[in-house]
Design a protein around this motif. Sequence first.
Motif, PDB file in Angstrom:
ATOM      1  N   UNK A 154       0.818  -1.217   0.000  1.00 56.41           N
ATOM      2  CA  UNK A 154       0.000   0.000   0.000  1.00 56.41           C
ATOM      3  C   UNK A 154       0.852   1.266   0.000  1.00 56.41           C
ATOM      4  N   UNK A 155       2.006   1.212   0.646  1.00 56.30           N
ATOM      5  CA  UNK A 155       2.905   2.367   0.613  1.00 56.30           C
ATOM      6  C   UNK A 155       3.420   2.616  -0.800  1.00 56.30           C
ATOM      7  N   UNK A 156       3.770   1.545  -1.496  1.00 56.09           N
ATOM      8  CA  UNK A 156       4.219   1.699  -2.880  1.00 56.09           C
ATOM      9  C   UNK A 156       3.109   2.311  -3.731  1.00 56.09           C
ATOM     10  N   UNK A 157       1.870   1.882  -3.515  1.00 60.14           N
ATOM     11  CA  UNK A 157       0.733   2.460  -4.246  1.00 60.14           C
ATOM     12  C   UNK A 157       0.620   3.950  -3.965  1.00 60.14           C
ATOM     13  N   UNK A 158       0.807   4.330  -2.703  1.00 60.81           N
ATOM     14  CA  UNK A 158       0.758   5.736  -2.320  1.00 60.81           C
ATOM     15  C   UNK A 158       1.869   6.526  -2.996  1.00 60.81           C
ATOM     16  N   UNK A 176       5.764  10.722   7.078  1.00 58.23           N
ATOM     17  CA  UNK A 176       6.201  10.054   8.308  1.00 58.23           C
ATOM     18  C   UNK A 176       5.223   8.925   8.624  1.00 58.23           C
ATOM     19  N   UNK A 177       5.758   7.701   8.723  1.00 58.70           N
ATOM     20  CA  UNK A 177       4.939   6.543   9.060  1.00 58.70           C
ATOM     21  C   UNK A 177       4.935   6.397  10.582  1.00 58.70           C
ATOM     22  N   UNK A 178       3.777   6.582  11.182  1.00 56.92           N
ATOM     23  CA  UNK A 178       3.665   6.518  12.639  1.00 56.92           C
ATOM     24  C   UNK A 178       3.615   5.060  13.106  1.00 56.92           C
ATOM     25  N   UNK A 179       3.920   4.796  14.394  1.00 52.71           N
ATOM     26  CA  UNK A 179       3.899   3.415  14.916  1.00 52.71           C
ATOM     27  C   UNK A 179       2.555   2.716  14.729  1.00 52.71           C
ATOM     28  N   UNK A 180       1.445   3.461  14.739  1.00 53.54           N
ATOM     29  CA  UNK A 180       0.125   2.843  14.562  1.00 53.54           C
ATOM     30  C   UNK A 180      -0.251   2.663  13.089  1.00 53.54           C
ATOM     31  N   UNK A 181       0.657   3.035  12.175  1.00 53.94           N
ATOM     32  CA  UNK A 181       0.407   2.846  10.755  1.00 53.94           C
ATOM     33  C   UNK A 181      -0.172   4.049  10.039  1.00 53.94           C
ATOM     34  N   UNK A 182      -0.570   5.086  10.776  1.00 60.51           N
ATOM     35  CA  UNK A 182      -1.103   6.285  10.135  1.00 60.51           C
ATOM     36  C   UNK A 182       0.051   7.123   9.558  1.00 60.51           C
ATOM     37  N   UNK A 183      -0.298   8.049   8.684  1.00 59.95           N
ATOM     38  CA  UNK A 183       0.711   8.852   7.996  1.00 59.95           C
ATOM     39  C   UNK A 183       0.546  10.334   8.275  1.00 59.95           C
ATOM     40  N   UNK A 195      -2.647  15.265   8.107  1.00 55.45           N
ATOM     41  CA  UNK A 195      -2.942  14.006   8.804  1.00 55.45           C
ATOM     42  C   UNK A 195      -3.694  13.112   7.818  1.00 55.45           C
ATOM     43  N   UNK A 196      -2.969  12.185   7.222  1.00 54.35           N
ATOM     44  CA  UNK A 196      -3.561  11.350   6.168  1.00 54.35           C
ATOM     45  C   UNK A 196      -4.311  10.151   6.721  1.00 54.35           C
ATOM     46  N   UNK A 197      -4.011   9.771   7.938  1.00 54.47           N
ATOM     47  CA  UNK A 197      -4.634   8.576   8.497  1.00 54.47           C
ATOM     48  C   UNK A 197      -3.986   7.318   7.954  1.00 54.47           C
ATOM     49  N   UNK A 198      -4.743   6.227   7.931  1.00 54.09           N
ATOM     50  CA  UNK A 198      -4.221   4.944   7.467  1.00 54.09           C
ATOM     51  C   UNK A 198      -4.186   4.826   5.949  1.00 54.09           C
ATOM     52  N   UNK A 199      -3.632   3.713   5.485  1.00 50.96           N
ATOM     53  CA  UNK A 199      -3.480   3.471   4.054  1.00 50.96           C
ATOM     54  C   UNK A 199      -4.747   2.876   3.438  1.00 50.96           C
ATOM     55  N   UNK A 200      -5.858   3.587   3.606  1.00 52.19           N
ATOM     56  CA  UNK A 200      -7.135   3.194   3.018  1.00 52.19           C
ATOM     57  C   UNK A 200      -7.730   4.398   2.299  1.00 52.19           C
ATOM     58  N   UNK A 201      -8.539   4.127   1.279  1.00 53.98           N
ATOM     59  CA  UNK A 201      -9.193   5.203   0.509  1.00 53.98           C
ATOM     60  C   UNK A 201      -8.171   6.244   0.026  1.00 53.98           C
ATOM     61  N   UNK A 203      -6.943   7.148  -2.946  1.00 51.57           N
ATOM     62  CA  UNK A 203      -7.320   8.022  -4.065  1.00 51.57           C
ATOM     63  C   UNK A 203      -8.320   9.088  -3.639  1.00 51.57           C
ATOM     64  N   UNK A 204      -9.319   8.697  -2.847  1.00 51.32           N
ATOM     65  CA  UNK A 204     -10.345   9.643  -2.421  1.00 51.32           C
ATOM     66  C   UNK A 204      -9.769  10.723  -1.511  1.00 51.32           C
ATOM     67  N   UNK A 205      -8.878  10.345  -0.619  1.00 50.73           N
ATOM     68  CA  UNK A 205      -8.265  11.327   0.283  1.00 50.73           C
ATOM     69  C   UNK A 205      -7.473  12.370  -0.504  1.00 50.73           C
ATOM     70  N   UNK A 206      -6.709  11.920  -1.473  1.00 50.95           N
ATOM     71  CA  UNK A 206      -5.952  12.863  -2.297  1.00 50.95           C
ATOM     72  C   UNK A 206      -6.875  13.725  -3.154  1.00 50.95           C
ATOM     73  N   UNK A 207      -7.959  13.143  -3.614  1.00 48.76           N
ATOM     74  CA  UNK A 207      -8.934  13.912  -4.387  1.00 48.76           C
ATOM     75  C   UNK A 207      -9.527  15.024  -3.524  1.00 48.76           C
ATOM     76  N   UNK A 208      -9.857  14.696  -2.265  1.00 49.59           N
ATOM     77  CA  UNK A 208     -10.386  15.700  -1.334  1.00 49.59           C
ATOM     78  C   UNK A 208      -9.352  16.797  -1.072  1.00 49.59           C
ATOM     79  N   UNK A 209      -8.104  16.385  -0.891  1.00 52.71           N
ATOM     80  CA  UNK A 209      -7.050  17.361  -0.602  1.00 52.71           C
ATOM     81  C   UNK A 209      -6.852  18.324  -1.762  1.00 52.71           C
ATOM     82  N   UNK A 210      -6.835  17.807  -2.975  1.00 54.05           N
ATOM     83  CA  UNK A 210      -6.636  18.656  -4.149  1.00 54.05           C
ATOM     84  C   UNK A 210      -7.794  19.636  -4.325  1.00 54.05           C
ATOM     85  N   UNK A 211      -9.021  19.165  -4.072  1.00 52.55           N
ATOM     86  CA  UNK A 211     -10.181  20.042  -4.183  1.00 52.55           C
ATOM     87  C   UNK A 211     -10.134  21.135  -3.119  1.00 52.55           C
ATOM     88  N   UNK A 212      -9.763  20.752  -1.895  1.00 45.64           N
ATOM     89  CA  UNK A 212      -9.635  21.723  -0.809  1.00 45.64           C
ATOM     90  C   UNK A 212      -8.554  22.752  -1.122  1.00 45.64           C
TER      91      UNK A 212
END
Length: 240
Positions: A154-158, A176-183, A195-201, A203-212
């Motif tokens: 998933x990191x490679x995908x990111x 920065x990869x945090x001990x709990x896996x969030x970024x 605060x990106x959170x975990x390695x899920x969704x 594409x959608x998170x980046x889409x939201x960030x770009x729109x914001x």
Amino acid sequence: MKIFNWNNVRLVLMFGLVVFLFSFTSKKNTKRKLTKTDVVFVGESSLFLKTEAVNKLLIENKESVSTIRKDRLDLNKLEQVLNAQEMIEKADVYVSIDGVLKAVVKQKTPIARVFNDEGSFYIDSEGNKMPLSPNFTARVPLVSGEINKKNNKNLFKLFKIIYDDAFLRKNIIGIQIMPNGSLLMQNRNYNYQIDFGGLINIEQKFKNYKAFFQKVSLDSSLYKYKKIDLRFTEQVVCTK
């Protein structure tokens, strides 16, 4: 009684002469020595590997290319030697008619640079490790924290999504990869943290960030924020 056909005899003799000359020329040509080497880099314009280093691999540490005979070259072996080099993705080697040993080299493409207990290295566009180069430093996100079998895919995908997107590639400079896996991510021109959170969704998170970013950058209010929270896929939460 058949008349002897001299035209047919001439044709046979001419054909035999052509075969003899071709065979003689080919044999003589293979015994000729090389005149020089020519290395051509394709793809990335920035050279992580110098031409001299490739030349050294091509002539197998011999003092001069002019000491090598064409018939003693193993082109497949030379290609294998070049392809085993950690900064080369693909190499094609051949000899031109005029005795030039040519190598067409495609370098690996770094998409992220990792700092961890193993040291520092790049991740290339195929998801493999790539060593740093003393010749050039790639402008890719700096990644800290643990990369393991669980998060590697998933990191490679990111990393690939960031590299392939012109905006993200320019904007995201640190992960920065945090001990709990969030970024947690850093951007190039502003003081806020993402605060990106975990390695899920992803594409959608980046889409939201770009729109914001596109919306808020119009009124210059980006300088007021300390944190941009992308953990929730339906909204972007900002902290001043």
